[in-house]
Every structure is written in structure tokens, then in C-alpha cells.
Scaffold this active site. Structure first.
Site, PDB file in Angstrom:
ATOM      1  N   SER A 140       0.826  -1.206   0.000  1.00  0.00           N
ATOM      2  CA  SER A 140       0.000   0.000   0.000  1.00  0.00           C
ATOM      3  C   SER A 140       0.859   1.254   0.000  1.00  0.00           C
ATOM      4  O   SER A 140       1.940   1.269   0.594  1.00  0.00           O
ATOM      5  CB  SER A 140      -0.905   0.006   1.233  1.00  0.00           C
ATOM      6  OG  SER A 140      -1.572   1.246   1.354  1.00  0.00           O
ATOM      7  N   TYR A 166      -1.743   0.790  10.283  1.00  0.00           N
ATOM      8  CA  TYR A 166      -1.995   0.048   9.045  1.00  0.00           C
ATOM      9  C   TYR A 166      -0.816   0.217   8.094  1.00  0.00           C
ATOM     10  O   TYR A 166      -0.282  -0.760   7.548  1.00  0.00           O
ATOM     11  CB  TYR A 166      -3.284   0.547   8.389  1.00  0.00           C
ATOM     12  CG  TYR A 166      -3.503   0.018   6.991  1.00  0.00           C
ATOM     13  CD1 TYR A 166      -3.244   0.821   5.874  1.00  0.00           C
ATOM     14  CD2 TYR A 166      -3.972  -1.272   6.774  1.00  0.00           C
ATOM     15  CE1 TYR A 166      -3.433   0.337   4.591  1.00  0.00           C
ATOM     16  CE2 TYR A 166      -4.162  -1.767   5.490  1.00  0.00           C
ATOM     17  CZ  TYR A 166      -3.894  -0.950   4.407  1.00  0.00           C
ATOM     18  OH  TYR A 166      -4.076  -1.429   3.128  1.00  0.00           O
TER      19      TYR A 166
END
Lengths: 245, 456
Positions: free
Chosen positions: A138, A151
Site C-alpha cells: 500500500s 496500518y
């Protein structure tokens, strides 16, 4: 050579979309996840749309004990060369993680520990025929954002793990590709406001499939995120910290 | 978000499902702000239904309803497009089981090459299976094949409490009949078993005839009753003696391969300017279109998609009407009242200077099986009414003519039907209300349309 793709996270939006791409190319598909009924629906859909074999398998990223037996079982089911697409993950907001340590732990175990454990378990199988491993990283892992830095950290950790993993197994022909993904229009991003440059699952998966044929290392998907993240990474702290990107 | 739904509960540990959205109708008349969930898994759908404790919810598929059937302003909606998996297909019987978000277009693309056709293809292939059942859609073969409900073996329905029930005409006739054509008010469909129709040939032989006036049109349909596919295009603006002139198209299966499809797909990237479709331009277009077919008629081979979905070739064609939007009016009149009734409808449209494009005339042969099904034997007329200051008045006039003739208005197209009109046109409305009370006593499933029609 016949190809099999194991989609880890077989009920996720991108897992489904990538499975459609590889099925359209005639590959055998194995869908792994926790929700047997949903996995079976996805498998049925792939069979009917693309006339290929698709099978559902149980896999729990957080249950580290069973990863090795999963790898054995997969090796038996696979036809031809086995490839992996790692699509599972969880993305609660930072505020939620702060409020609930159990949620935070579960996220890190899923996104990082579980992923690393699965990749380790599958290494022997992959080294046999030199399979391809595609992992959903990501852009959030490229610089910690106030709204989801835990995250981001889990994805950043996975990225570094993949760098060493790729180096280790390259001599067996294993190709590793870490996709630095921008936001995708999925169940994860549906709540909350729409973000700029959000990719549709189909476009994302088409690009991922194309990259999976040859590329290795890291790639931004969609490509527009390469210059965007370059700029964001270059921002001095005193500016980045004020922006709440 | 809290302002819209103060009574909705957000689950603490589970991910939120909702996003503020404005759902539009195909006629572009109004946007309905709501909180929308877009489940990708069945348990997410269940979660969405169960979390609407004090409010209302309606399923929304492809957004092809012209009016407010799939809108729920100030409430919640479930977008079904990602519940779109094919589940099973039986090569011998043609029974397809699929999730409600699969579109007719997808079914055609996958199964027409294998020799199977969607049994009652509506005017556009862009509708979802769930929406098709909720409106009990019909096609250009209605006079022989009936409406979709006649081809549904069973469906799985998730009720307001989140429980799923398998429903067939044999197992639960009342719930079956309430859901077919029930505009989503009995629950959310989670799977459908549909009998596809064996295709008799790879293409269609299409015959087109020029028809000079309304009476000749109705006779033309009856004369061509053996043809499996039949539809008429009426020039809604042709006045006087030419009232109801148009083109009658009939088609049957052909053994030869289909001609290559049209190369370029057009699209309307932006809204057309408001002046584009006006009585003058539309009259001119209609007149030219009528003359496309030679006076003696013509015959040619066409592919199924080309014949069945002429408008789908233009992406976002609803933008031709511009930002003001348009109403769609479709009614069916019993045969004995058809000549008189259709004449009055067309005259009403022309009198008020409405710039209606080609109107569609269809001979209907079979009653729909649903309590709120539209179809019944007779003649159906569908036309566009650009939105303007007097379009409401025109729609009311058309409703009154329809009521006078003992006819019925199609809810999939409707944006203006009055509660009194609804009660008159749908004699099984009381039966429907009773059934709904048993499966959804708190009226959780509700839409702008259901409230407008007085169903609540």
C-alpha cells in the site's frame, strides 16, 4: 506450462477481480479464505464464466499453525506452476485501533505476521517451479499517515520482508512483485468520503495481471501514485505534519 | 450522516457499511440523498438489513427505473451491483442460478454464444436480475412468452429480519406472487433460478412494415401474431389522419449467422442542451425515421442484441433530454378499449406540445403472475415526456385516460401515478398489502415510490 493461481483472500474485492483476470487467461484457480460459503460462490462464478477449474480452500492468516499444511495441500491441488496472489488484509482506522488493542493486534497479525508466515510456508513449493508471488502492499506504507499509521506500518513491514524474501529465492526462479496500491473502490474504502485517484477493482486487477507476467520488485498501481508518493515522501516533516493527508 | 438517519445504529467492532449517496432515477428527474451500503458478501447484506432498526431501506440495482422505484430519500439503500456471481447452470434444462446483481447484458454475453437467451429481454439489457424480477419485466415477445415471472423457478429472498427464504410458486405462492413485480418491498433477492430459453437460430430475420395510421397498426399486430418477436415504433407527433403511423417490426429465428455488430459505440459524454429535443426537431426526426423503411417494407437479418436493445448502443442516452430530465409513461389498455384509448393518449400528448420521441407500441398477450405485475392482454404504449412546467398536468391527463379505459400504468417507468390511480389499476393491491404485513410488519422495506403510491 499450465499455471495455477492461489488467491489468498479469495473473497476480497481485489482477490475476486484478480481471480477473474487469471481465470480469463485459462489458469486453474484456488481461492483461500475463511468464509467457505462465499469462497464457493466465487469459485462457481469463475467456473461458469471462464470454463476453468476453481476450488475453495480454508485459510486463516492469523492461524500460523496451519500454514505449512495448507502449503502441502495446495501443492497437491495445483496443476503446473503455482503462483500466489496475496489479497487479504484489514484496515480499521487509527482511532479505532487506539481504542481497541485487540483490533490493532488482529490487524497487524493479519496484514504482516500472517502474510509473512504464509509466504515462508509456501517458499519450498514456489522454489520447485519458480512461481510468481504478487502481494498487495500500500502507498500508506510509504509514509505513515496520521489517520492510519499502524496500518501503514503493517504494510511497510511486509514490503521490507518481501525485499529480503525476493533476494533469497530469486535463484530458484521465484519472482516477487509488491504492488504499492493506491486506494481501490472496494468494501474497505466504501465508508467515508471518496478519495482522489481511486481505481476500480477491474482496472487495478488488469494492471496487476499485466505486471504479474513479467515485472518484479515494486510497482505503484495505478501508476499515477508513483509521482504522487514521490512528492509526499519528499515533503519536509513540518509541512507533512500540518497537512493531515 | 447523523442528520439523515438519527435512528441508525453503527456496529462498534464491525466495519461501517454506509456512505452518503444521492441516487438518481434514469429519467434524471430527481436525486434522492440516502445512506447506501454496497455489500460484496451475503453477510454484509444481512448486516445492512439488520442495522436499519428505525428507518427504511430499498434495494437499488442498475438504476434503470425511470422514476422513484429504487430511491429512498432520507433513508437507506442497498446497492446490489457487487452481488453479481453466477452460481450454477444446467446445460440440459437451461436453468441458471445467479445473484441479483448480474445484468441481462452479462447473461446474454455469456450464454447467447452457448445457444441460450434471457427469456423476456426488456428494452435495455443494462438492468439487473433483481430489478428485472422486482418489475416483472417483459420483452418484444410478451404476447407469446409472457413476463419474467413465468420463467422464474425459484428465488432466495432475504427478509427484513435478515433471514433468507427459498421461494417458489409451489412452496409459497403468496410470497412468490408478491415479490414478482413487487418493486422490492418484500425483501432483497439473494439468488434467482431462471429458465433460459433455447435460441432457435444464431440471428433473427427482421421484417419491417410501414403503417399509415393507428387502426392499421393494431390490425398489423394481430395479423403477425405467429411471429415470436413483434414491436411497433409510433410517431407520437403525427397528427390527424396520420395519427399513430409508424413502423411494425416482426422477427423470427434465422439459421444464418448474425451480421457483424456495429463497430463504434456512441456515448453521450455530457448532458445535451435543453433546446435539442423540442417539438420541431423531434417531429422532423420522427418523420425521417418513418421514411427509413420503404413504403413496401423491408426484410433483413439482424443480431439479437441489435434488434432487442436499440438504445443500448448509445451510452447514457438519457442525457439526450438534458438536465431537466424526462418522464416515461407506459400503460397497457385492454384490447376492446385500445383503439379509442390509444387515440386519446396520442392526442393528449400532441395537444400539449410534448416533444415525444418515437413511442413504442406492443401487443401484450399474457397476464403477469405477480400481484403488482404490469402485464395483461391488450396493447401497451410507452413514450417519453420531457420534463417541463406542464408535464405533470399531461401525465395526470394520461393517467385519467388510462383509468377510463380500464388500463394500467407500468411502475418501472412511473414517476407520477396517484394513489387513487394505483388502487384502481392494481386490483390485487390489498392482497399485496396483507402479504407485506406478514413478512415486513414494521415496513422496513420502503421506497419513495411505495410512499408516493400510498403503500407506505
Amino acid at each position: 506450462m499450465r499455471e495455477t493461481w492461489l488467491i489468498l483472500g479469495g473473497t476480497s474485492t481485489l482477490g475476486r477481480a484478480f481471480a477473474q483476470q487469471s481465470a480469463a487467461a485459462g489458469c486453474r484457480i484456488l481461492l483461500a479464505g475463511r468464509d467457505a460459503a462465499e469462497l464457493e460462490r466465487n469459485a462457481a462464478d469463475l467456473r461458469l464464466r471462464h470454463d476453468i477449474e476453481a476450488t475453495a480452500l480454508h485459510c486463516d492468516a492469523r492461524d500460523l499453525e496451519h500454514h505449512r499444511s495448507l502449503a502441502h495441500a495446495t501443492a497437491l491441488l495445483a496443476e503446473g506452476r503455482l503462483n500466489l496472489f496475496l489479497a487479504f488484509g484489514s484496515m480499521p482506522g487509527q482511532a479505532e485501533c487506539d481504542a481497541d488493542p485487540e483490533l490493532a493486534r488482529a490487524m497487524v497479525e493479519t496484514n504482516f505476521t500472517g502474510a509473512a508466515s504464509l509466504l515462508t510456508a509456501f517458499a519450498p513449493v514456489l522454489c520447485q517451479d519458480g512461481g510468481t508471488v504478487v502481494v498487495l502492499g500500500s502507498v500508506a506504507g510509504e509514509r505513515g499517515r496520521p489517520r492510519n499509521h499502524l496500518y501503514g506500518a503493517s504494510k511497510a513491514a511486509l514490503r521490507v520482508f518481501l525485499q529480503g524474501y525476493a533476494a533469497r529465492h530469486a535463484k530458484h526462479g521465484v519472482r516477487v512483485l509488491c504492488l504499492l496500491a493506491g486506494p481501490v473502490d472496494s468494501g474497505m474504502t466504501w465508508p467515508g468520503r471518496p478519495l482522489p485517484f481511486t481505481a476500480t477493482p477491474q482496472r487495478f486487477a488488469a494492471r496487476a495481471w499485466k505486471l504479474a507476467q513479467r515485472a518484479s520488485g515494486e510497482a505503484h498501481v495505478p501508476l499515477v501514485w508513483a509521482p504522487i508518493m514521490g512528492a509526499i515522501r519528499a515533503l519536509p516533516d513540518r509541512i507533512f505534519n500540518r497537512l493531515d493527508l | 450522516m447523523n442528520l439523515i438517519l438519527p435512528t441508525m445504529q453503527q456496529q462498534q467492532r464491525e466495519e461501517s457499511l454506509w456512505r452518503a449517496q444521492t441516487l438518481r432515477d434514469w429519467g434524471q428527474l430527481r436525486g434522492a440523498p440516502c445512506l447506501a451500503a454496497r455489500p460484496e458478501r451475503l453477510h454484509e447484506l444481512r448486516q445492512a438489513l439488520r442495522s436499519v432498526t428505525g428507518g427504511t431501506l430499498i434495494a437499488h440495482g442498475a438504476g434503470r427505473s425511470y422514476g422513484d422505484a429504487a430511491q429512498n430519500g432520507g433513508g437507506a439503500a442497498v446497492l446490489t451491483r457487487r452481488l453479481d456471481r453466477l452460481l450454477t447452470f444446467d446445460e440440459a434444462s437451461g436453468l441458471l442460478v445467479a445473484e441479483p446483481g448480474v445484468t441481462v447484458a452479462e447473461i446474454l454475453a455469456l450464454f447467447l454464444p452457448r445457444g441460450w437467451l434471457f427469456p423476456t429481454p426488456p428494452g435495455t439489457a443494462q438492468v439487473t436480475l433483481g430489478g428485472a424480477i422486482a418489475n416483472d419485466v417483459h420483452g418484444k415477445n410478451q404476447h407469446l412468452a409472457g413476463s419474467l415471472g413465468e420463467h422464474v423457478a425459484w428465488f432466495d429472498l432475504m427478509l427484513a429480519d435478515g433471514e433468507v427464504q427459498r421461494v417458489s410458486a409451489a412452496s409459497d405462492p403468496a410470497l412468490f406472487a408478491a415479490t414478482i413485480g413487487g418493486i422490492g418491498l418484500t425483501g432483497v433477492i439473494t439468488a434467482v433460478a431462471l429458465r433460459l430459453q433455447r435460441v432457435r437460430g444464431p440471428s433473427l430475420r427482421l421484417r419491417r412494415r410501414r403503417i399509415g395510421a393507428l387502426d392499421a397498426f393494431l390490425d398489423g399486430f394481430l395479423a403477425a401474431r405467429q411471429a415470436p418477436w413483434a414491436v411497433g415504433w409510433i410517431d407520437a407527433l403525427a397528427p390527424g389522419a396520420a395519427l399513430g403511423r409508424g413502423i411494425l417490426e416482426t422477427a423470427e429465428a434465422c439459421d444464418e449467422p448474425a451480421p457483424a455488430p456495429r463497430a463504434a459505440r456512441l456515448a453521450m459524454p455530457v448532458q445535451a442542451p435543453g433546446w435539442l429535443l423540442n417539438p420541431f426537431s423531434v417531429r422532423a426526426f420522427n418523420a425521417l425515421y418513418w421514411r427509413r423503411v420503404a413504403a413496401s417494407g423491408d426484410e433483413r437479418r439482424v443480431g439479437y442484441e441489435q434488434f432487442l436493445f436499440p438504445l443500448d448502443g448509445i451510452g447514457q442516452w438519457n442525457r439526450l433530454y438534458g438536465r431537466r430530465g424526462f418522464h416515461q409513461f407506459q400503460c397497457v389498455l385492454p384490447e376492446e378499449a385500445a383503439t379509442r384509448g390509444l387515440r386519446r393518449l396520442l392526442e393528449a400528448v400532441q395537444q400539449r406540445g410534448s416533444a415525444s420521441f418515437l413511442a413504442v407500441l406492443k401487443w401484450m398477450g399474457r397476464e403477469g403472475v405477480g400481484m403488482l405485475s404490469f402485464a395483461r392482454p391488450g396493447f401497451s404504449l410507452a413514450l417519453d415526456i420531457p420534463a417541463c412546467s406542464h408535464s405533470r398536468e399531461l401525465l395526470l391527463a394520461l393517467e385519467n385516460i388510462t383509468r377510463d379505459c380500464g388500463g394500467r400504468i407500468y411502475l418501472a417507468k412511473d414517476s407520477a401515478l396517484t394513489p387513487q390511480g394505483f388502487v384502481e389499476m392494481y386490483p390485487r393491491h390489498a392482497e399485496f398489502a396483507v402479504l407485506r404485513q406478514t413478512v415486513d410488519p414494521r415496513r422496513r422495506l420502503s421506497s419513495d415510490m411505495s410512499r408516493r403510491l400510498g403503500l407506505g
